[in-house]
Enzyme design. Sequence first.
Site, PDB file in Angstrom:
ATOM      1  N   ASP A  46       0.838  -1.209   0.000  1.00 42.12           N
ATOM      2  CA  ASP A  46       0.000   0.000   0.000  1.00 42.12           C
ATOM      3  C   ASP A  46       0.869   1.255   0.000  1.00 42.12           C
ATOM      4  O   ASP A  46       0.352   2.371  -0.034  1.00 42.12           O
ATOM      5  CB  ASP A  46      -1.019  -0.013   1.155  1.00 42.12           C
ATOM      6  CG  ASP A  46      -0.376   0.014   2.532  1.00 42.12           C
ATOM      7  OD1 ASP A  46       0.871  -0.045   2.623  1.00 42.12           O
ATOM      8  OD2 ASP A  46      -1.125   0.083   3.530  1.00 42.12           O
ATOM      9  N   LYS A 115      -0.653  -9.532   3.164  1.00 42.28           N
ATOM     10  CA  LYS A 115       0.132  -9.006   4.286  1.00 42.28           C
ATOM     11  C   LYS A 115      -0.756  -8.064   5.073  1.00 42.28           C
ATOM     12  O   LYS A 115      -1.574  -7.348   4.492  1.00 42.28           O
ATOM     13  CB  LYS A 115       1.373  -8.249   3.788  1.00 42.28           C
ATOM     14  CG  LYS A 115       2.163  -7.604   4.926  1.00 42.28           C
ATOM     15  CD  LYS A 115       3.464  -6.996   4.453  1.00 42.28           C
ATOM     16  CE  LYS A 115       3.351  -5.602   3.901  1.00 42.28           C
ATOM     17  NZ  LYS A 115       2.764  -4.604   4.826  1.00 42.28           N
ATOM     18  N   GLU A 117      -0.750  -5.444   8.818  1.00 38.80           N
ATOM     19  CA  GLU A 117       0.080  -4.806   9.838  1.00 38.80           C
ATOM     20  C   GLU A 117      -0.456  -5.086  11.237  1.00 38.80           C
ATOM     21  O   GLU A 117      -1.665  -5.094  11.455  1.00 38.80           O
ATOM     22  CB  GLU A 117       0.118  -3.288   9.594  1.00 38.80           C
ATOM     23  CG  GLU A 117       0.753  -2.922   8.262  1.00 38.80           C
ATOM     24  CD  GLU A 117       0.835  -1.413   8.031  1.00 38.80           C
ATOM     25  OE1 GLU A 117       0.474  -0.635   8.938  1.00 38.80           O
ATOM     26  OE2 GLU A 117       1.270  -1.031   6.931  1.00 38.80           O
ATOM     27  N   GLU A 184       9.920  -3.619  10.078  1.00 37.99           N
ATOM     28  CA  GLU A 184      10.223  -2.320   9.455  1.00 37.99           C
ATOM     29  C   GLU A 184      10.751  -1.330  10.485  1.00 37.99           C
ATOM     30  O   GLU A 184      10.130  -1.101  11.536  1.00 37.99           O
ATOM     31  CB  GLU A 184       8.968  -1.759   8.773  1.00 37.99           C
ATOM     32  CG  GLU A 184       9.235  -0.388   8.139  1.00 37.99           C
ATOM     33  CD  GLU A 184       8.205   0.071   7.128  1.00 37.99           C
ATOM     34  OE1 GLU A 184       7.286  -0.698   6.800  1.00 37.99           O
ATOM     35  OE2 GLU A 184       8.329   1.221   6.661  1.00 37.99           O
TER      36      GLU A 184
HETATM   37  O1  KIV Z   1       3.522  -1.040   1.626  1.00 37.63           O
HETATM   38  C1  KIV Z   1       4.681  -1.463   1.509  1.00 37.63           C
HETATM   39  O2  KIV Z   1       5.345  -1.314   0.496  1.00 37.63           O
HETATM   40  C2  KIV Z   1       5.243  -2.175   2.642  1.00 37.63           C
HETATM   41  C3  KIV Z   1       6.703  -2.470   2.620  1.00 37.63           C
HETATM   42  C4  KIV Z   1       7.457  -1.232   2.833  1.00 37.63           C
HETATM   43  C5  KIV Z   1       7.083  -3.533   3.561  1.00 37.63           C
HETATM   44  O3  KIV Z   1       4.553  -2.484   3.568  1.00 37.63           O
END
Ligand code: KIV
Length: 283
Positions: A46, A115, A117, A184
């Site tokens: 994102d 993915k 968070e 991160e």
């Molecule tokens: O959104 C993204 O590109 C990410 C990466 C920086 C891990 O979450």
Amino acid sequence: MPSKFTRLSFLDAKKNNKKITMLTGYDYSMAQILDDCGIDAILVGDSLGMVVQGRDSTVEVTIDEMLYHCKCVARGAKNAMLIGDMPFLTYHTSADEAIRNAGRFIQEAQMNAVKLEGGKSMADTVKAIVRAQIPVMGHIGLTPQSVNVFGGFKVQGKEESAAKALIEDALALEEAGAFAIVLEAVPEALAHIITEKVKIPTIGIGAGRYCDGQVLVVNDLLGMYSDFTPKFAKKYADLKSTITDSISEYISDVRTQQFPEKQHTFSISDEVLKKLHSYEKEM
Ligand code: KIV
């Protein structure tokens, strides 16, 4: 011939001490290049909210925007594992909604995993999505969707309590069934401890040398995004300058009639041309 990188390849790589390579990708052409280079995984992150859409953060990105970019990337990549980033508020309200939204990445946009968070607080959600047969990559440390809580894009886990909380977050994600965890912007030594503590691979971005793999935003790596460059982003090229030079040359060539040249044109037969000329005279 290279074969498809999968959830199991992530786990094998950690077991065999082989570093995992991941980059973000947002469109067909870049996905094709990344895949041809042999990248292990492409994250449709994102982060596109910032580097593609020009927003100040990732918070405003919607699921439909994410799915659009995921579909473009899926058409360009054959072997890389494709991971779709679940945007803000698409997995926070209930496990049911999280499963349904994660499912859209797999069913509509041909992603191989999602993915999301968050650590401990997201463990039940991760468990529910994994139970629905959707591989989940976790993401802890500086989680950009929480920028309003963090008060900016800041390194996380520097204090003892915050560092311990991140270790617990990683263990909770592993226990919940995540196949890998993005770390991160956390201190290298903390990322090292987490990497040794969990059996699933850690993928670092600003988390130092000891993670099981690395990820970067491809626009940072290529030097195409200049609004903000994090300390951890190594610039392998300066495409912004290359593109600027090329476009300036094009503008100049068009204005001075150096482009197009004969080789860029299409021909027509003399016979047709003759007829056209007489037709033109009749008009
Ligand atoms: O959104 C993204 O590109 C990410 C990466 C920086 C891990 O979450």
